[in-house]
Scaffold this motif. Structure first.
Motif: not given
Length: 97
Positions: A72-84
């Motif tokens: 699951e994509l949690v967040q894209i902030i700047g050039n960082i992707i957070v996945v769970y």
């Protein structure tokens, strides 16, 4: 599918972790997807950094990672992707309802 409340909770947990993968000029490949998937099984939540020399835009990179790992994509902030991705054997994160 994550709810807004669950995404907020995961973002708060992700705030303190460092990216452990970097996507560069080669973009996302099968080997990287496999490694990210294995890391998600151990950690459940991780950050992926997109380097300046990456040819693809961050939304494309995020979609490739999410589809390849079924996370699951949690967040894209700047050039960082957070996945769970919920772990089958090492479950540590309990999501709010």
């Amino acid at each position: 599918m994550l709810t807004g409340k669950q995404k907020r909770y995961l973002r708060s947990l992700a705030h303190h972790i460092n990216p452990i993968f970097q996507v560069g000029k080669g973009g996302v490949n099968e080997n990287m997807i496999k490694q990210i998937d294995e890391a998600l099984e151990k950690r459940e939540l991780l950050k992926v950094s997109i380097l300046q020399n990456c040819d693809e835009d961050k939304e494309t990179v995020a979609n490739e990672i999410v589809e390849g790992t079924k996370a699951e994509l949690v967040q894209i902030i700047g050039n960082i992707i957070v996945v769970y991705k919920e772990s089958r054997e090492h479950k540590e994160i309990t999501l709010p309802v």
